[in-house]
Enzyme design. Structure first.
Site, PDB file in Angstrom:
ATOM      1  N   HIS A  59      17.771  88.013 105.668  1.00 55.59           N
ATOM      2  CA  HIS A  59      16.424  88.077 105.085  1.00 55.59           C
ATOM      3  C   HIS A  59      15.655  86.812 105.444  1.00 55.59           C
TER       4      HIS A  59
ATOM      5  N   ARG B 196      27.225  87.219 101.136  1.00 53.31           N
ATOM      6  CA  ARG B 196      26.664  88.119 100.126  1.00 53.31           C
ATOM      7  C   ARG B 196      25.715  89.129 100.762  1.00 53.31           C
TER       8      ARG B 196
ATOM      9  N   GLY C 142      21.264  83.227  93.566  1.00 57.31           N
ATOM     10  CA  GLY C 142      20.772  84.192  92.587  1.00 57.31           C
ATOM     11  C   GLY C 142      21.375  83.931  91.211  1.00 57.31           C
ATOM     12  N   GLY C 143      21.705  84.999  90.488  1.00 53.65           N
ATOM     13  CA  GLY C 143      22.268  84.855  89.149  1.00 53.65           C
ATOM     14  C   GLY C 143      23.538  84.015  89.157  1.00 53.65           C
TER      15      GLY C 143
ATOM     16  N   GLU D 176      17.780  53.443  90.292  1.00 49.87           N
ATOM     17  CA  GLU D 176      17.496  52.559  91.438  1.00 49.87           C
ATOM     18  C   GLU D 176      16.032  52.651  91.878  1.00 49.87           C
TER      19      GLU D 176
ATOM     20  N   ILE E 144      23.810  51.613  81.481  1.00 42.78           N
ATOM     21  CA  ILE E 144      24.623  50.827  82.404  1.00 42.78           C
ATOM     22  C   ILE E 144      25.857  51.627  82.852  1.00 42.78           C
TER      23      ILE E 144
ATOM     24  N   ILE F 278      19.299  80.722  96.170  1.00 43.77           N
ATOM     25  CA  ILE F 278      19.994  81.566  97.155  1.00 43.77           C
ATOM     26  C   ILE F 278      21.213  82.234  96.509  1.00 43.77           C
TER      27      ILE F 278
ATOM     28  N   THR G 196      18.593  47.302  83.614  1.00 49.99           N
ATOM     29  CA  THR G 196      17.700  48.089  82.755  1.00 49.99           C
ATOM     30  C   THR G 196      17.900  47.778  81.261  1.00 49.99           C
TER      31      THR G 196
HETATM   32  C1  LIG Z   1      21.345  84.315  82.599  1.00 50.09           C
HETATM   33  C2  LIG Z   1      21.097  85.666  83.212  1.00 50.09           C
HETATM   34  C3  LIG Z   1      20.767  86.727  82.419  1.00 50.09           C
HETATM   35  C4  LIG Z   1      20.575  87.999  82.960  1.00 50.09           C
HETATM   36  N1  LIG Z   1      20.323  89.044  82.145  1.00 50.09           N
HETATM   37  C5  LIG Z   1      20.301  90.309  82.668  1.00 50.09           C
HETATM   38  C6  LIG Z   1      20.181  91.447  81.818  1.00 50.09           C
HETATM   39  O1  LIG Z   1      20.075  91.321  80.600  1.00 50.09           O
HETATM   40  N2  LIG Z   1      20.199  92.670  82.375  1.00 50.09           N
HETATM   41  C7  LIG Z   1      20.315  92.854  83.717  1.00 50.09           C
HETATM   42  O2  LIG Z   1      20.326  93.991  84.162  1.00 50.09           O
HETATM   43  N3  LIG Z   1      20.398  91.800  84.544  1.00 50.09           N
HETATM   44  C8  LIG Z   1      20.411  90.529  84.061  1.00 50.09           C
HETATM   45  N4  LIG Z   1      20.539  89.439  84.894  1.00 50.09           N
HETATM   46  C9  LIG Z   1      20.657  89.667  86.340  1.00 50.09           C
HETATM   47  C10 LIG Z   1      19.420  89.204  87.137  1.00 50.09           C
HETATM   48  O3  LIG Z   1      18.352  90.071  87.009  1.00 50.09           O
HETATM   49  C11 LIG Z   1      19.889  89.054  88.602  1.00 50.09           C
HETATM   50  O4  LIG Z   1      20.691  87.900  88.658  1.00 50.09           O
HETATM   51  C12 LIG Z   1      18.735  88.985  89.580  1.00 50.09           C
HETATM   52  O5  LIG Z   1      18.132  90.248  89.716  1.00 50.09           O
HETATM   53  C13 LIG Z   1      19.162  88.540  90.959  1.00 50.09           C
HETATM   54  O6  LIG Z   1      20.223  89.320  91.424  1.00 50.09           O
HETATM   55  P1  LIG Z   1      21.533  88.624  91.974  1.00 50.09           P
HETATM   56  O7  LIG Z   1      21.935  87.587  91.019  1.00 50.09           O
HETATM   57  O8  LIG Z   1      22.500  89.676  92.316  1.00 50.09           O
HETATM   58  O9  LIG Z   1      21.048  87.864  93.272  1.00 50.09           O
HETATM   59  P2  LIG Z   1      20.879  88.491  94.714  1.00 50.09           P
HETATM   60  O10 LIG Z   1      20.185  89.797  94.626  1.00 50.09           O
HETATM   61  O11 LIG Z   1      22.175  88.421  95.418  1.00 50.09           O
HETATM   62  O12 LIG Z   1      19.869  87.480  95.365  1.00 50.09           O
HETATM   63  C14 LIG Z   1      20.291  86.244  95.897  1.00 50.09           C
HETATM   64  C15 LIG Z   1      19.105  85.608  96.581  1.00 50.09           C
HETATM   65  O13 LIG Z   1      18.672  86.419  97.666  1.00 50.09           O
HETATM   66  C16 LIG Z   1      17.299  86.738  97.539  1.00 50.09           C
HETATM   67  N5  LIG Z   1      17.090  88.071  98.091  1.00 50.09           N
HETATM   68  C17 LIG Z   1      17.754  89.211  97.789  1.00 50.09           C
HETATM   69  N6  LIG Z   1      17.262  90.226  98.511  1.00 50.09           N
HETATM   70  C18 LIG Z   1      16.261  89.734  99.269  1.00 50.09           C
HETATM   71  C19 LIG Z   1      15.357  90.298 100.244  1.00 50.09           C
HETATM   72  N7  LIG Z   1      15.379  91.574 100.538  1.00 50.09           N
HETATM   73  N8  LIG Z   1      14.479  89.481 100.832  1.00 50.09           N
HETATM   74  C20 LIG Z   1      14.461  88.173 100.519  1.00 50.09           C
HETATM   75  N9  LIG Z   1      15.274  87.585  99.619  1.00 50.09           N
HETATM   76  C21 LIG Z   1      16.172  88.370  99.006  1.00 50.09           C
HETATM   77  C22 LIG Z   1      17.001  86.630  96.058  1.00 50.09           C
HETATM   78  O14 LIG Z   1      15.634  86.387  95.827  1.00 50.09           O
HETATM   79  C23 LIG Z   1      17.896  85.459  95.674  1.00 50.09           C
HETATM   80  O15 LIG Z   1      17.236  84.278  95.996  1.00 50.09           O
HETATM   81  C24 LIG Z   1      20.690  88.175  84.364  1.00 50.09           C
HETATM   82  C25 LIG Z   1      20.962  87.079  85.165  1.00 50.09           C
HETATM   83  C26 LIG Z   1      21.186  85.848  84.599  1.00 50.09           C
HETATM   84  C27 LIG Z   1      21.520  84.690  85.496  1.00 50.09           C
HETATM   85  C1  LIG Z   2      22.686  57.989  84.474  1.00 47.99           C
HETATM   86  C2  LIG Z   2      21.960  56.699  84.674  1.00 47.99           C
HETATM   87  C3  LIG Z   2      22.636  55.615  85.203  1.00 47.99           C
HETATM   88  C4  LIG Z   2      21.985  54.395  85.347  1.00 47.99           C
HETATM   89  N1  LIG Z   2      22.691  53.299  85.790  1.00 47.99           N
HETATM   90  C5  LIG Z   2      22.097  52.080  85.753  1.00 47.99           C
HETATM   91  C6  LIG Z   2      22.862  50.905  86.021  1.00 47.99           C
HETATM   92  O1  LIG Z   2      24.052  50.953  86.344  1.00 47.99           O
HETATM   93  N2  LIG Z   2      22.255  49.693  85.896  1.00 47.99           N
HETATM   94  C7  LIG Z   2      20.936  49.591  85.538  1.00 47.99           C
HETATM   95  O2  LIG Z   2      20.453  48.471  85.448  1.00 47.99           O
HETATM   96  N3  LIG Z   2      20.174  50.690  85.298  1.00 47.99           N
HETATM   97  C8  LIG Z   2      20.732  51.932  85.382  1.00 47.99           C
HETATM   98  N4  LIG Z   2      19.986  53.050  85.097  1.00 47.99           N
HETATM   99  C9  LIG Z   2      18.612  52.893  84.700  1.00 47.99           C
HETATM  100  C10 LIG Z   2      17.593  53.409  85.703  1.00 47.99           C
HETATM  101  O3  LIG Z   2      17.505  52.556  86.788  1.00 47.99           O
HETATM  102  C11 LIG Z   2      16.271  53.608  84.953  1.00 47.99           C
HETATM  103  O4  LIG Z   2      16.436  54.734  84.125  1.00 47.99           O
HETATM  104  C12 LIG Z   2      15.115  53.779  85.878  1.00 47.99           C
HETATM  105  O5  LIG Z   2      14.823  52.578  86.524  1.00 47.99           O
HETATM  106  C13 LIG Z   2      13.867  54.293  85.160  1.00 47.99           C
HETATM  107  O6  LIG Z   2      13.591  53.529  84.034  1.00 47.99           O
HETATM  108  P1  LIG Z   2      13.332  54.224  82.597  1.00 47.99           P
HETATM  109  O7  LIG Z   2      14.422  55.178  82.368  1.00 47.99           O
HETATM  110  O8  LIG Z   2      13.112  53.166  81.606  1.00 47.99           O
HETATM  111  O9  LIG Z   2      12.022  55.069  82.806  1.00 47.99           O
HETATM  112  P2  LIG Z   2      10.506  54.529  82.703  1.00 47.99           P
HETATM  113  O10 LIG Z   2      10.384  53.259  83.436  1.00 47.99           O
HETATM  114  O11 LIG Z   2      10.095  54.581  81.289  1.00 47.99           O
HETATM  115  O12 LIG Z   2       9.751  55.641  83.529  1.00 47.99           O
HETATM  116  C14 LIG Z   2       9.371  56.903  82.964  1.00 47.99           C
HETATM  117  C15 LIG Z   2       8.526  57.634  83.983  1.00 47.99           C
HETATM  118  O13 LIG Z   2       7.327  56.901  84.255  1.00 47.99           O
HETATM  119  C16 LIG Z   2       7.193  56.637  85.618  1.00 47.99           C
HETATM  120  N5  LIG Z   2       6.568  55.339  85.825  1.00 47.99           N
HETATM  121  C17 LIG Z   2       6.915  54.157  85.270  1.00 47.99           C
HETATM  122  N6  LIG Z   2       6.121  53.184  85.703  1.00 47.99           N
HETATM  123  C18 LIG Z   2       5.220  53.760  86.543  1.00 47.99           C
HETATM  124  C19 LIG Z   2       4.136  53.292  87.330  1.00 47.99           C
HETATM  125  N7  LIG Z   2       3.809  51.986  87.351  1.00 47.99           N
HETATM  126  N8  LIG Z   2       3.433  54.174  88.077  1.00 47.99           N
HETATM  127  C20 LIG Z   2       3.775  55.480  88.088  1.00 47.99           C
HETATM  128  N9  LIG Z   2       4.779  55.985  87.365  1.00 47.99           N
HETATM  129  C21 LIG Z   2       5.507  55.128  86.621  1.00 47.99           C
HETATM  130  C22 LIG Z   2       8.576  56.708  86.168  1.00 47.99           C
HETATM  131  O14 LIG Z   2       8.558  57.034  87.553  1.00 47.99           O
HETATM  132  C23 LIG Z   2       9.190  57.808  85.327  1.00 47.99           C
HETATM  133  O15 LIG Z   2       8.850  59.058  85.876  1.00 47.99           O
HETATM  134  C24 LIG Z   2      20.612  54.296  84.999  1.00 47.99           C
HETATM  135  C25 LIG Z   2      19.942  55.413  84.514  1.00 47.99           C
HETATM  136  C26 LIG Z   2      20.581  56.602  84.340  1.00 47.99           C
HETATM  137  C27 LIG Z   2      19.817  57.751  83.793  1.00 47.99           C
END
Ligand SMILES: Cc1cc2nc3c(=O)[nH]c(=O)nc-3n(C[C@H](O)[C@H](O)[C@H](O)COP(=O)(O)OP(=O)(O)OC[C@H]3O[C@@H](n4cnc5c(N)ncnc54)[C@H](O)[C@@H]3O)c2cc1C
Ligand SMILES: Cc1cc2nc3c(=O)[nH]c(=O)nc-3n(C[C@H](O)[C@H](O)[C@H](O)COP(=O)(O)OP(=O)(O)OC[C@H]3O[C@@H](n4cnc5c(N)ncnc54)[C@H](O)[C@@H]3O)c2cc1C
Lengths: 262, 378
Positions: free
Chosen positions: B277, B267, B338-339, B362, B156, B336, B125
């Protein structure tokens, strides 16, 4: 010098154990089997002894059923020279296992100098096969060893006792030693080692080949059951000061009538 | 038809997984957080024979099949997708030598990797050419008794630690694909400038850098094949390397699923485990279905390689499907959790960051679809 290592294959520590329908044993079909973790210390110790005594020969011996992945193979891949498997069911008692190990060791025609084993198998946790084996062979044994030094035919081992204290024993070979965690850091079997393991000798015997029959059984398992599930804990809300007296009364009542602890 | 692995392959998988669980998982978070290169873990994996699976037995390798290679790749990615990128880059760099090198070159370049712990980089690349690899501008000029390389490479992997570079360039940009050539370069050669480590979203323990080549002299005997053979070598390399890269997505996805299943059983919400659920059950079912399908594609693409049957189409299916599935599965794992899934205290947010890269390098998921369509419609 001939070193033998007894290896057991046990269910992976994350296995969910299910008793068979008739309760005679556990379901073995879907179990992932691993080398008993304590046996890894035994294999490593054997290889360390071999490193210091290049002429030494290390034979790993296992009693149990044929498995999808054979625990003797990683032991060979780690560096053991040969292996012997006594094919048997997985529900043998300690006495039969010890007798089968003795039979397999004798079958090799090699006079053992050191026999190493894990201090216990993590499946049935019986902690007695090495001791029974030593008794059957008329050899001294030390268990739960966490230190090993060798000076000619004299072996100095450290064993852990309650409270973290260490006992130091000097024993003469031949000897049976049951190894504990802390003795060494087991090496990984390497992939080239794995390839070489395939070419190392592996003898297979039946229980009757090694002189063990049903009559040797000292323990008969009569029923496998899961421990009863713990009932969920009860919560009492005593945040409201006015209700506290009432809550205390409820708790005391339940401790008397349900838990029966007071 | 037999879908089972051989006893030996099961043992290889157990060994590699044991290494992943004991040596990689416990350290993955720390290396990610500090962007620390996993030299010690890499070396330990090499000592156990888990690295450079592509080196044939004649040159000191273990003689693994492509299927063995993807089994190892999946297991190591299960441990850490980021570390595995560094490990896998060795194979990506050595494969062009395995495929396009002469017997003498294989002895000279591959065998040392079996005798000593060494690191390699695959340099294709460029800043202006990623997906359009055929348009690379790095020049390889004939300097009489040596080649002269000028140009710039980008992204690279392992660049800062490599003992060997395989560099793609062109002897004449007007020749397009027909001008592309590959040379093996010693990274210590004067004129090579290695850039700073990229600060990445994921795979933070792997080392990724730009490289500048200023009049770099390369011995004549270091060109793989003839001038202009580079494109064909690169294309055959991809047929071998895409199953491997796909296997790393598979390993990451499997880890996300195992964690999700465990968490969903532990959980409780609304008085029952999350796993009770149906909305959660459906996400987990989807994970299982995608992983199984991806694994079949990965194994098949590797199996075709081992049979010597052209696998370009299936390898693209495997790479795109496994990496897109890994992205979906790791995203759902965060859901899954959640927070807690959104916090670095838990392992799934890293998986989600790591998954993204596999859709990009790749050959991006879009480029894979171009390849598929080209193969189907030709
Ligand atoms: C960065 C961040 C900032 C936040 N800030 C605040 C804040 O300021 N104040 C505050 O009060 N809270 C805050 N939260 C909490 C946030 O609202 C909770 O994380 C959220 O309500 C999910 O609860 P949980 O993390 O306990 O996940 P869980 O309730 O354990 O859920 C885990 C997974 O199970 C799924 N699930 C749970 N119950 C069911 C069901 N009955 N059916 C199907 N699926 C279910 C959920 O959709 C989720 O995918 C914050 C969270 C984060 C990550
Ligand atoms: C962490 C990391 C490690 C890497 N390690 C190596 C390494 O060891 N050796 C090496 O040689 N390279 C390495 N790469 C490079 C990697 O292979 C390229 O980033 C990758 O091939 C995409 O090229 P680009 O980043 O220039 O994106 P671009 O080619 O600019 O693509 C940007 C977007 O446009 C889309 N796109 C481009 N052309 C088309 C098209 N014709 N039709 C539809 N969509 C298109 C792409 O899918 C992509 O979503 C690494 C990259 C990263 C991020």
């Amino acid at each position: 010098m001939n070193i033998f290592v007894c290896v057991k294959q046990v269910p992976d520590t994350e296995t969910k154990i299910t008793p068979t329908g008739d309760g005679s044993f556990i379901e073995t079909a879907s179990i992932k089997w691993i080398m008993n973790p304590y046996d890894e210390f035994a294999v490593e110790q054997a290889l360390l002894i071999k490193q210091a005594n290049p002429a030494a020969n290390v034979t790993v011996v296992r009693v149990g059923s044929k498995k999808d992945t054979e625990a003797l193979i990683p032991a060979l891949a780690m560096g053991a020279d040969e292996a012997a498997l006594v094919e048997a069911g997985d529900n043998l008692d300690s006495y039969s296992i010890a007798k089968a190990l003795k039979g397999a060791i004798e079958k090799t025609g090699k006079k053992p100098d050191i026999i190493l084993a894990g201090k216990q198998a993590i499946d049935d946790d019986c902690l007695q096969v090495p001791q029974i084996l030593a008794e059957m062979l008329g050899l001294p044994s030390v268990s739960v060893i966490v230190g090993f030094e060798m000076n000619g035919a004299a072996v100095k081992v450290k064993r852990e006792v309650e409270g973290g204290a260490l006992e130091v024993y000097e024993v003469s070979t031949p000897v049976v030693l049951a190894c504990n965690k802390g003795l060494n850091t087991p090496r990984y079997p390497s992939l080239p080692g794995l390839m070489k393991a395939k070419k190392k000798p592996m003898a297979t015997y039946s229980l009757s080949d090694v002189g063990v029959s049903e009559a040797d059984r000292r323990v008969k398992y009569s029923g496998f059951r899961l421990p009863p599930e713990k009932p969920a804990g009860k919560k009492f809300d005593a945040t409201d000061a006015a209700k506290q007296k009432d809550v205390v009364g409820q708790v005391v009542g339940l401790l008397r009538t349900e838990a029966k602890v007071i | 038809m037999d879908f089972s692995l051989s006893a030996e392959q099961r043992e290889i998988r157990e060994l590699a997984l044991k290494f992943a669980k004991n040596e990689m998982i416990p350290h993955a978070q720390e290396y990610d957080e500090h962007g620390k290169f996993p030299t010690e873990i890499f070396k330990k994996a090499w000592e156990l024979g888990l690295i450079n699976a592509c080196i044939p037995a004649e040159y000191g390798g273990a003689g693994f099949s492509a299927i063995d290679g993807v089994i190892i790749g999946e297991a190591l990615a299960y441990g850490c997708m980021g570390m595995n990128t560094s490990f896998m880059a060795n194979d990506l760099a050595l494969l062009p030598i395995v495929i396009g090198g002469s017997d003498e070159q294989k002895k000279r370049f591959l065998t040392p990797f079996t005798q000593e712990f060494k690191i390699a980089s695959f340099c294709l690349t460029e800043p202006g050419n990623g997906s359009d690899a055929g348009g690379i501008k790095t020049q390889i000029k004939d300097g009489g008794d040596h080649w002269i390389v000028n140009g710039e490479k980008m992204w690279i992997t392992n660049a800062g630690y490599a003992d060997l570079f395989v560099v793609y360039g062109t002897i004449d940009p007007n020749l397009k694909h027909k001008g592309i050539s590959a040379v093996v370069v010693d990274p210590k050669t004067p004129g090579i400038e290695i850039g700073k480590k990229e600060d990445k979203m994921g795979h933070r323990s792997s080392d990724t850098r730009g490289i500048r080549f200023n009049n770099v002299k390369v011995p004549k005997e270091n060109m793989l094949g003839k001038p202009g053979d580079g494109w064909n070598i690169a294309m055959s390399t991809l047929d071998h390397s895409r199953p491997l890269v796909a296997s790393s997505a598979l390993g990451g996805a499997q880890r996300a699923m195992d964690l999700s299943v465990h968490y969903a059983k532990e959980r409780n919400q609304f008085g029952v485990p999350l796993a009770k659920h149906q909305a959660i059950q459906f996400m987990i079912a989807e994970m299982g279905m995608k992983i199984e399908a991806a694994r079949l594609l990965v194994y098949k693409s590797a199996w075709l390689c081992d049979q010597g049957i052209r696998n370009t189409e299936i390898a693209s299916y495997a790479k795109a499907f496994a990496s897109d599935s890994c992205m979906q599965i790791t995203t759902d794992a965060v859901q899954i959790y959640g927070g807690y899934g959104y916090s670095k205290e838990y392992p799934v947010e890293k998986l989600m960051r790591d998954a993204k890269l596999i859709q990009i390098y790749e050959g991006t998921s879009q480029i894979q679809r171009l390849v598929m369509a080209r193969e189907i419609l030709k």
